[in-house]
Design a protein around this motif. Sequence first.
Motif, mmCIF file in Angstrom:
data_model
loop_
_atom_site.group_PDB
_atom_site.id
_atom_site.type_symbol
_atom_site.label_atom_id
_atom_site.label_comp_id
_atom_site.label_asym_id
_atom_site.label_seq_id
_atom_site.Cartn_x
_atom_site.Cartn_y
_atom_site.Cartn_z
ATOM 1 N N ARG A 22 0.822 -1.201 0.000
ATOM 2 C CA ARG A 22 0.000 0.000 0.000
ATOM 3 C C ARG A 22 0.867 1.267 0.000
ATOM 4 O O ARG A 22 0.509 2.264 -0.623
ATOM 5 C CB ARG A 22 -0.941 -0.006 1.202
ATOM 6 N N ALA A 23 1.988 1.239 0.704
ATOM 7 C CA ALA A 23 2.893 2.389 0.645
ATOM 8 C C ALA A 23 3.398 2.581 -0.783
ATOM 9 O O ALA A 23 3.477 3.708 -1.287
ATOM 10 C CB ALA A 23 4.061 2.192 1.602
ATOM 11 N N GLY A 24 3.733 1.472 -1.442
ATOM 12 C CA GLY A 24 4.183 1.545 -2.824
ATOM 13 C C GLY A 24 3.098 2.046 -3.753
ATOM 14 O O GLY A 24 3.366 2.795 -4.704
ATOM 15 N N ASP A 25 1.837 1.634 -3.492
ATOM 16 C CA ASP A 25 0.715 2.127 -4.303
ATOM 17 C C ASP A 25 0.619 3.648 -4.233
ATOM 18 O O ASP A 25 0.471 4.325 -5.253
ATOM 19 C CB ASP A 25 -0.612 1.526 -3.809
ATOM 20 N N ARG A 36 -7.712 0.950 -4.101
ATOM 21 C CA ARG A 36 -7.436 -0.323 -3.435
ATOM 22 C C ARG A 36 -7.711 -0.293 -1.935
ATOM 23 O O ARG A 36 -8.275 -1.238 -1.389
ATOM 24 C CB ARG A 36 -5.971 -0.720 -3.679
ATOM 25 N N ALA A 37 -7.309 0.776 -1.261
ATOM 26 C CA ALA A 37 -7.363 0.791 0.202
ATOM 27 C C ALA A 37 -8.607 1.456 0.760
ATOM 28 O O ALA A 37 -9.039 1.115 1.869
ATOM 29 C CB ALA A 37 -6.120 1.497 0.763
ATOM 30 N N VAL A 38 -9.194 2.396 0.025
ATOM 31 C CA VAL A 38 -10.365 3.122 0.526
ATOM 32 C C VAL A 38 -11.644 2.584 -0.111
ATOM 33 O O VAL A 38 -12.566 2.149 0.574
ATOM 34 C CB VAL A 38 -10.232 4.640 0.284
ATOM 35 N N ASP A 39 -11.690 2.604 -1.451
ATOM 36 C CA ASP A 39 -12.882 2.093 -2.145
ATOM 37 C C ASP A 39 -12.949 0.569 -2.111
ATOM 38 O O ASP A 39 -14.038 -0.003 -2.237
ATOM 39 C CB ASP A 39 -12.885 2.567 -3.605
ATOM 40 N N ARG A 40 -11.793 -0.059 -1.963
ATOM 41 C CA ARG A 40 -11.701 -1.532 -1.967
ATOM 42 C C ARG A 40 -12.328 -2.119 -3.236
ATOM 43 O O ARG A 40 -13.106 -3.071 -3.190
ATOM 44 C CB ARG A 40 -12.355 -2.134 -0.720
ATOM 45 N N LEU A 41 -12.008 -1.522 -4.367
ATOM 46 C CA LEU A 41 -12.548 -2.006 -5.637
ATOM 47 C C LEU A 41 -11.944 -3.369 -5.966
ATOM 48 O O LEU A 41 -10.739 -3.588 -5.775
ATOM 49 C CB LEU A 41 -12.230 -1.019 -6.760
ATOM 50 N N PRO A 42 -12.752 -4.290 -6.459
ATOM 51 C CA PRO A 42 -12.220 -5.622 -6.771
ATOM 52 C C PRO A 42 -11.283 -5.568 -7.974
ATOM 53 O O PRO A 42 -11.420 -4.717 -8.866
ATOM 54 C CB PRO A 42 -13.479 -6.445 -7.096
ATOM 55 N N GLU A 43 -10.321 -6.464 -7.972
ATOM 56 C CA GLU A 43 -9.399 -6.608 -9.086
ATOM 57 C C GLU A 43 -9.368 -8.073 -9.499
ATOM 58 O O GLU A 43 -9.297 -8.959 -8.646
ATOM 59 C CB GLU A 43 -7.996 -6.134 -8.709
ATOM 60 N N LYS A 44 -9.433 -8.313 -10.790
ATOM 61 C CA LYS A 44 -9.449 -9.680 -11.273
ATOM 62 C C LYS A 44 -8.037 -10.248 -11.256
ATOM 63 O O LYS A 44 -7.132 -9.698 -11.892
ATOM 64 C CB LYS A 44 -10.012 -9.738 -12.692
ATOM 65 N N PRO A 277 -13.254 6.649 7.015
ATOM 66 C CA PRO A 277 -13.833 6.225 8.287
ATOM 67 C C PRO A 277 -12.816 6.045 9.398
ATOM 68 O O PRO A 277 -13.113 6.227 10.568
ATOM 69 C CB PRO A 277 -14.506 4.895 7.940
ATOM 70 N N GLU A 278 -11.589 5.683 9.024
ATOM 71 C CA GLU A 278 -10.531 5.504 10.016
ATOM 72 C C GLU A 278 -9.207 5.534 9.271
ATOM 73 O O GLU A 278 -9.161 5.283 8.065
ATOM 74 C CB GLU A 278 -10.684 4.179 10.768
ATOM 75 N N PRO A 279 -8.121 5.844 9.973
ATOM 76 C CA PRO A 279 -6.825 5.904 9.283
ATOM 77 C C PRO A 279 -6.281 4.507 9.007
ATOM 78 O O PRO A 279 -5.331 4.042 9.617
ATOM 79 C CB PRO A 279 -5.939 6.659 10.287
ATOM 80 N N ASP A 280 -6.917 3.812 8.067
ATOM 81 C CA ASP A 280 -6.536 2.449 7.740
ATOM 82 C C ASP A 280 -5.686 2.472 6.479
ATOM 83 O O ASP A 280 -6.134 2.891 5.420
ATOM 84 C CB ASP A 280 -7.792 1.599 7.511
ATOM 85 N N ALA A 281 -4.451 2.019 6.598
ATOM 86 C CA ALA A 281 -3.541 2.085 5.462
ATOM 87 C C ALA A 281 -3.862 1.054 4.397
ATOM 88 O O ALA A 281 -3.334 1.111 3.295
ATOM 89 C CB ALA A 281 -2.101 1.894 5.938
ATOM 90 N N GLY A 282 -4.720 0.093 4.686
ATOM 91 C CA GLY A 282 -5.058 -0.935 3.710
ATOM 92 C C GLY A 282 -4.170 -2.142 3.862
ATOM 93 O O GLY A 282 -2.954 -2.050 3.790
#
Length: 291
Positions: A22-25, A36-44, A277-282
């Motif tokens: 996630r830091a690299g993202d 990836r970390a906030v919307d949590r969109l799916p990836e195939k 919602p919270e400081p979640d780095a993913g």
Amino acid sequence: MAAPRASGGGRSGWRPALSPSRAGDFKQCPLLYRFRAVDRLPEKPTKAQVRGIVLHAVLEELFDLPAQERVPERARALVEPAWQRVRAERPELAGLFDGAPDEEVAEWLLSSNKLIDGYFALEDPRRLEPEARELLVESELASGVLLRGYVDRLDVAPTGEIRVVDYKTGAAPRQIGEGKALFQMKFYALVLWRLRGVVPRQLRLMYLADGQDLAYTPDEAELRRFERTLEAIWDAILRAGRTGDFRPNPSRLCDYCDHRALCPAFGGTPPPYPGWPEPDAGQETALDRAD
């Protein structure tokens, strides 16, 4: 005795932490981080990624065998059982072959043999006894940033010197890919240094597709600078999270992004920002670590 392994997925009370992926993202593209970390969109997942997960499992289990049995034939025999476990544990990955004939799946599994051969061209596992495999490591920096990641393998010499090993199931990369890989390895080196008080002697990236490896020796000054880099990334993530201002950073890597159609840089529109919602780095996933 099997080497220690760490597993913490699903533990209650886990503090949000920054992972190397996630830091690299965020470093690569803040909008990719958001997707990836906030919307949590799916990836195939791709077949190459799933094969990477299987190969990581095979190389982990290889060291459960007595040293004299760690030979290519035994490693190849571990592929099919490892794939069955991956399918059972992650049904969404098994769906990659929905409707495919058995011959296609068999050919895909056989493609792992080249990667196994690439591994054995790089080292002889009969001469190694790793201290840990698939090791969960985490450490809190003085600034309060919590770092967390998974190390493929940790080798510790009788003299106490540490080597961090990461398996890459792709070919040795060009400059951009090499930079991303070293970012990940420096992350692990920093966490281990803060945990153990010893700077790892070597960071080793093993590229199985072409039987090449990359070895790197960090030092304290470099890891201190890298620590400041991660703190700056985390501060930037928090600022973007409060405002929702995750900007795209177009590059050649956009050609491989699952979310390109939603990116303003390519005429797309992101979904409405869901808030912070919270400081979640993913959290990092198995697909993040399967190359």
